[in-house]
Design a protein around this motif. Structure first.
Motif, PDB file in Angstrom:
ATOM      1  N   VAL A  30       0.869  -1.179   0.000  1.00  0.00           N
ATOM      2  CA  VAL A  30       0.000   0.000   0.000  1.00  0.00           C
ATOM      3  C   VAL A  30       0.904   1.227   0.000  1.00  0.00           C
ATOM      4  O   VAL A  30       1.724   1.402   0.903  1.00  0.00           O
ATOM      5  N   MET A  31       0.759   2.066  -1.005  1.00  0.00           N
ATOM      6  CA  MET A  31       1.636   3.212  -1.213  1.00  0.00           C
ATOM      7  C   MET A  31       0.838   4.514  -1.138  1.00  0.00           C
ATOM      8  O   MET A  31      -0.323   4.556  -1.533  1.00  0.00           O
ATOM      9  N   VAL A  32       1.510   5.564  -0.671  1.00  0.00           N
ATOM     10  CA  VAL A  32       0.934   6.906  -0.666  1.00  0.00           C
ATOM     11  C   VAL A  32       2.008   7.862  -1.161  1.00  0.00           C
ATOM     12  O   VAL A  32       3.178   7.743  -0.794  1.00  0.00           O
ATOM     13  N   GLY A  33       1.601   8.802  -1.999  1.00  0.00           N
ATOM     14  CA  GLY A  33       2.545   9.804  -2.473  1.00  0.00           C
ATOM     15  C   GLY A  33       2.186  10.287  -3.853  1.00  0.00           C
ATOM     16  O   GLY A  33       1.051  10.216  -4.277  1.00  0.00           O
ATOM     17  N   ALA A 114      -1.540   9.368   6.157  1.00  0.00           N
ATOM     18  CA  ALA A 114      -0.610   9.861   5.137  1.00  0.00           C
ATOM     19  C   ALA A 114      -1.333  10.728   4.113  1.00  0.00           C
ATOM     20  O   ALA A 114      -0.800  11.750   3.673  1.00  0.00           O
ATOM     21  N   LEU A 115      -2.551  10.350   3.749  1.00  0.00           N
ATOM     22  CA  LEU A 115      -3.331  11.158   2.806  1.00  0.00           C
ATOM     23  C   LEU A 115      -3.745  12.487   3.430  1.00  0.00           C
ATOM     24  O   LEU A 115      -3.792  13.505   2.734  1.00  0.00           O
ATOM     25  N   SER A 116      -4.052  12.497   4.718  1.00  0.00           N
ATOM     26  CA  SER A 116      -4.468  13.751   5.356  1.00  0.00           C
ATOM     27  C   SER A 116      -3.304  14.730   5.470  1.00  0.00           C
ATOM     28  O   SER A 116      -3.497  15.946   5.381  1.00  0.00           O
ATOM     29  N   ARG A 122      -1.509  10.497  -3.693  1.00  0.00           N
ATOM     30  CA  ARG A 122      -2.394   9.438  -4.177  1.00  0.00           C
ATOM     31  C   ARG A 122      -2.191   8.193  -3.331  1.00  0.00           C
ATOM     32  O   ARG A 122      -1.124   7.975  -2.771  1.00  0.00           O
ATOM     33  N   LEU A 123      -3.184   7.361  -3.294  1.00  0.00           N
ATOM     34  CA  LEU A 123      -3.140   6.084  -2.594  1.00  0.00           C
ATOM     35  C   LEU A 123      -3.269   4.983  -3.630  1.00  0.00           C
ATOM     36  O   LEU A 123      -4.107   5.073  -4.531  1.00  0.00           O
ATOM     37  N   TRP A 124      -2.414   3.978  -3.520  1.00  0.00           N
ATOM     38  CA  TRP A 124      -2.515   2.882  -4.471  1.00  0.00           C
ATOM     39  C   TRP A 124      -1.939   1.591  -3.915  1.00  0.00           C
ATOM     40  O   TRP A 124      -1.167   1.584  -2.970  1.00  0.00           O
TER      41      TRP A 124
END
Length: 136
Positions: A30-33, A114-116, A122-124
């Motif tokens: 699960v990635m965020v960025g 992380a999204l906040s 983006r989340l993926w």
């Protein structure tokens, strides 16, 4: 599984091939960025049964190659991504599409946090996928 591979060999036309397309690793990340900068916030939780199926498929493929029932003509790995707008959306997607795999609460919380912090991020899901071309 070996039996299915052996039978598929008989079904192929003279110039046919068998395509093996499946995860190279059964545990998606699960990635965020952003495209330029991202980080992992965890992995999906994968039950033992799914891990065992992936290992059995690897053993079956190795056995038919060792017996020379098929020849490995080409093999590649690539990254497949699936985007989600929120951690809840990703959790719902995983729950509805995958058996024996889930987005646990800790990874869900990390993704939402992380999204906040990074609203433009983006989340993926990041999956390593293997594709192989086999010939009889």
């Amino acid at each position: 599984m070996v039996d299915a591979l052996c039978r598929s060999r008989d079904w192929l036309k003279a110039d046919g091939c068998l395509i093996d397309l499946r995860p190279a690793d059964p545990t998606p990340e699960v990635m965020v960025g952003s495209k330029d900068q991202s980080r992992s916030v965890g992995t999906l939780t994968v039950e033992t049964a799914r891990r065992q199926r992936h290992a059995a498929a690897d053993r079956a493929l190795a056995l038919v190659l060792d017996r020379r029932l098929f020849i490995l003509e080409e093999a590649h790995e690539f990254i497949f991504v699936r985007f989600a707008d929120t951690a809840d959306e990703l959790q719902d997607y995983v729950a509805s599409k995958w058996k024996e795999t889930r987005l646990d609460e800790i990874t869900h919380r990390r993704a939402a946090e992380a999204l906040s912090i990074r609203p433009d991020g983006r989340l993926w899901l990041r999956e390593e996928v293997a594709i192989r071309r086999l010939r009889p």
